[in-house]
Each structure stands twice: as structure tokens, then as C-alpha cells.
Design a protein around this motif. Sequence first.
Motif, mmCIF file in Angstrom:
data_model
loop_
_atom_site.group_PDB
_atom_site.id
_atom_site.type_symbol
_atom_site.label_atom_id
_atom_site.label_comp_id
_atom_site.label_asym_id
_atom_site.label_seq_id
_atom_site.Cartn_x
_atom_site.Cartn_y
_atom_site.Cartn_z
ATOM 1 N N TRP A 153 0.839 -1.072 -0.198
ATOM 2 C CA TRP A 153 0.054 -0.065 -0.042
ATOM 3 C C TRP A 153 0.862 1.481 0.068
ATOM 4 O O TRP A 153 0.433 2.365 -0.622
ATOM 5 N N GLY A 290 -6.595 1.562 -7.691
ATOM 6 C CA GLY A 290 -7.207 0.033 -7.593
ATOM 7 C C GLY A 290 -6.166 -0.933 -7.314
ATOM 8 O O GLY A 290 -6.341 -1.734 -6.403
ATOM 9 N N LEU A 294 -6.461 -0.115 -1.791
ATOM 10 C CA LEU A 294 -7.244 -1.181 -0.851
ATOM 11 C C LEU A 294 -6.486 -2.356 -0.302
ATOM 12 O O LEU A 294 -6.870 -3.311 0.232
ATOM 13 N N SER A 295 -5.090 -2.403 -0.314
ATOM 14 C CA SER A 295 -4.199 -3.379 -0.183
ATOM 15 C C SER A 295 -4.376 -3.861 1.328
ATOM 16 O O SER A 295 -4.093 -5.081 1.502
ATOM 17 N N ILE A 298 -7.083 -6.092 1.742
ATOM 18 C CA ILE A 298 -7.034 -7.378 1.082
ATOM 19 C C ILE A 298 -6.167 -8.322 1.960
ATOM 20 O O ILE A 298 -6.419 -9.162 2.156
ATOM 21 N N GLY A 314 -9.417 -12.409 -6.574
ATOM 22 C CA GLY A 314 -8.712 -11.601 -7.546
ATOM 23 C C GLY A 314 -9.066 -12.274 -9.255
ATOM 24 O O GLY A 314 -9.076 -11.345 -10.016
ATOM 25 N N LEU A 317 -12.191 -10.733 -10.055
ATOM 26 C CA LEU A 317 -12.071 -9.235 -10.515
ATOM 27 C C LEU A 317 -11.463 -8.882 -11.787
ATOM 28 O O LEU A 317 -11.723 -8.338 -12.479
ATOM 29 N N ALA A 340 -9.983 0.036 -12.917
ATOM 30 C CA ALA A 340 -10.111 0.132 -11.372
ATOM 31 C C ALA A 340 -10.324 -1.344 -10.944
ATOM 32 O O ALA A 340 -9.450 -1.821 -9.904
ATOM 33 N N LEU A 341 -11.043 -2.031 -11.418
ATOM 34 C CA LEU A 341 -11.147 -3.682 -10.960
ATOM 35 C C LEU A 341 -10.066 -4.387 -11.629
ATOM 36 O O LEU A 341 -9.443 -5.491 -10.655
ATOM 37 N N LEU A 344 -7.478 -3.826 -8.695
ATOM 38 C CA LEU A 344 -8.110 -4.497 -7.689
ATOM 39 C C LEU A 344 -7.647 -5.992 -7.702
ATOM 40 O O LEU A 344 -7.285 -6.769 -6.581
ATOM 41 N N GLY A 347 -4.057 -6.558 -6.929
ATOM 42 C CA GLY A 347 -3.797 -6.532 -5.536
ATOM 43 C C GLY A 347 -3.949 -7.789 -4.837
ATOM 44 O O GLY A 347 -3.334 -8.056 -4.095
ATOM 45 N N CYS A 348 -5.186 -8.534 -5.249
ATOM 46 C CA CYS A 348 -5.741 -9.773 -4.406
ATOM 47 C C CYS A 348 -4.668 -10.738 -4.748
ATOM 48 O O CYS A 348 -4.318 -11.458 -3.834
#
Length: 421
Positions: A153, A290, A294-295, A298, A314, A317, A340-341, A344, A347-348
Amino acid sequence: MTGVTALITPPGVDVHRLQRRTLGLLVSMQVVGGLGVASGVSVGALLAASMAGPTAAAPAGSSTVIGAALVAVPAARLMRSGGRRPGLVFAYAVGALGALLVATAVWLDTVPLLFIGTFLFGGSSAANLQSRYAAVDLAAADRRARHLSIVVWAATIGAVAGPNLAPLTDRLTARWGVPEYGGPYLFSAVVFGLAAVAVLALLRPDPLVTARSLVAESNISDKSRGMWREAVRTVLASPGARVGVAAVTVGHVVMIGVMSMTPVHIGDYVHDHGDLLRVVGLVISIHITGMYALSPVIGWLADRYGRRPLILAGVALLLLACALSGTAGDSTPRLSAGMALLGLGWGCTMVAGSTLLSESVPVERRAGVQGLSDLVMGVAGASAGALAGVVVDLFGYPALTIVAAVAVVPLVAVVSRRSAA
């Protein structure tokens, strides 16, 4: 969820306090290093295009990605023999050298030196990527993903602030006669040098060395000979490690492939130059948000519900991102939602996959396995970026998102195979 080795805390060693101190330093270095990376990357394509023509922009970017992957090799060797500190110092130093070479190439108007510099500049990205693993070394089992995610993050700050500092550093250094686009790289060189010095002075005790000293059994050798064969064997022998490598690699491939061609797609329906830069900047900023913003959430979810469910989230997404982006047409809001997705989903897979990989192997083999994972991820990502251009040229942007979606589907089978790590 527990790892394959347990930490034995001897009297007088406050592991929790040491972990908090290590985590604070890693976050600080991630911010500082992120500033330098983003400052250089934000003008890299423009610099390459101005020196060698528009066709040089993509190869310059790819050379940085490949450089990050390959610098991870000697960095991992140093970490295996001496801990996180020498490996991170080496990577930051290589990045600083690369930034200086790029600035020199601008001054001398030398294209070959430019590409050597952008390649070595990737060392800074290698340092930032390897920092996330250092956050896991001393973390409690139920907080590993959260601690790793906090370091991921922290890159948000540098990613957002770095490009905004580039024009300022360019104007300031122009007073000293530095040519256009050279200033941001000089700034990056200074930043990476400071990061290397800070890690060398402050990352004590070394978290990886400490973790090795605390495990019940550790059989680490100072010799790095055969490290990669050992890393490959370790990954193949551990279902959890296989899933971890697959998750970070596939997520990175899909993200790089789709994201790299999104500005080109925007250029197909936004024809005014000023509007194009504005729209591209907005969409990519949403994508980066994204990826990182939001890390911590997650990481908390991965600790609460497990690594594999978050990897599967993930995947879902990423598939939804491909569907939205591929059908967006000239709708910037729809494309922005897809980007954005996409961030995200990346990130997952990055947070949960990296955590699962780290805790699925013995601590004495951790550095080699993590270096192998980042090497595979980096080379695969660079290849995806190059192939994405070919797909878009031949079949168009929607076809690229279909290819990306197909590429992510096999990960579902790999993650769903519930063998114990």
C-alpha cells in the motif's frame, strides 16, 4: 494459517517490537523508493521518444521491467547468504546507477546508454518488490498478509506524488543546464541513493537473518551455488508455493497486458492531444488507485478468510475487469471501472499469492524462492506487454481482453486443488 516453520522466541528477543520497527522502515523506504520510480517512469516514454523516435517508447519501458526481473537474481543471492539488507542495498544502488546513466544519456544524446540506464533503473523496482517479502519474515502467522499489504500500500504515495514532482525537478535542474527530462532521473538517483544508505544503516537486526536464527531448525549455507535449482525444486514440491507463484505471475501478466494497451485504445476515440493526455492520466490514476489503495483491506481479508479465497476473488475481479474494458468502446466511465477492477484483482493475487508463497517454504530457502517468483513474474509481465501490442495491432483491444480472460482461467484449477502445502 501457519507456515512451514515456527519461530521460537528465546529470552530477551522482542520479536513483535522488532517487527514493528522493521515494518516502519520498510514502509518509509517504499514511499521514498516509489517516489523515485514514479518520477522516472512518468517521463521515460517521452524521453525515449524524443531521443530515438516514438517506436522507442515501448522498448524503453520493457527494458525497465526486464531489468527489475533480472536484478532480482543477484539480489536474491545476496539475501540468501546475508539477509535482506545487502540484497535491498544492492538493488537500490543498481537503480541509482541506472538513473544516473539515463541522465548522462540525455546530456550526451546517446541512445544506447539510455537503454542501458533504463535497464539498470529496474533495480529500484526490484528493491520495492522485494521489500514486501521482508515484511513477512518476522510477522505472526495471523498477520502476515496484513503486514505485507501495508508495504504494498505504501507504494501508493510514491506512485501518486512521483509524477507530480517530475515537472518540478525538470524545471529546477534546467537552471543548471540539464536537458529536458533529465531532471526527474537525477532526482530518482538521489532518492535511490538515500534509500540504499538508510537500509544499510537502519535495517538492523536483519529480519531474514533473525527469522533464520529463531526457527527450530535452519540449515542455511552461505554458498549460493545451486540456489536456483533448489528454489525450483522447493516450489515444485510445495502445492502452496506453486499456487503462490502462479497467482502473482498470472495476475501480473493480465494486468500488464491489458493496462499497457489501454492508452492506445483511448487514443482510438479521443483525438485531441490535450484531451487524450487528460483522459489517459485519469484512467491510469484510477487503475493505480485500484492496485494499491485497498491493499490493507485485502491483507486483512486474506488473514481472516485465507489466501486461496482471496486469490480466487482476484481471478473473479480480473475476469470482470476484462469484460468491462473489452466492451467499453468509447465509454471512458466504463473503461475506468474496468481499470479499477483490473488493479484490484492484481492486488488480490499479489498480496495473497506473495503471502502464501512466503509461508509455504522453509525460511532458509525463502529468499531464493521469492527471487525466482519475481523473476518469473517480471519476465512474464514484460512478455505480456510486448505480445499485447501485437494482439491489438492484428485484432483490436477487445480481442486483447478476451485473450487476457482466457489466460487467467487456468489459475482457478490450480488454486482449487486443495493439497496441503
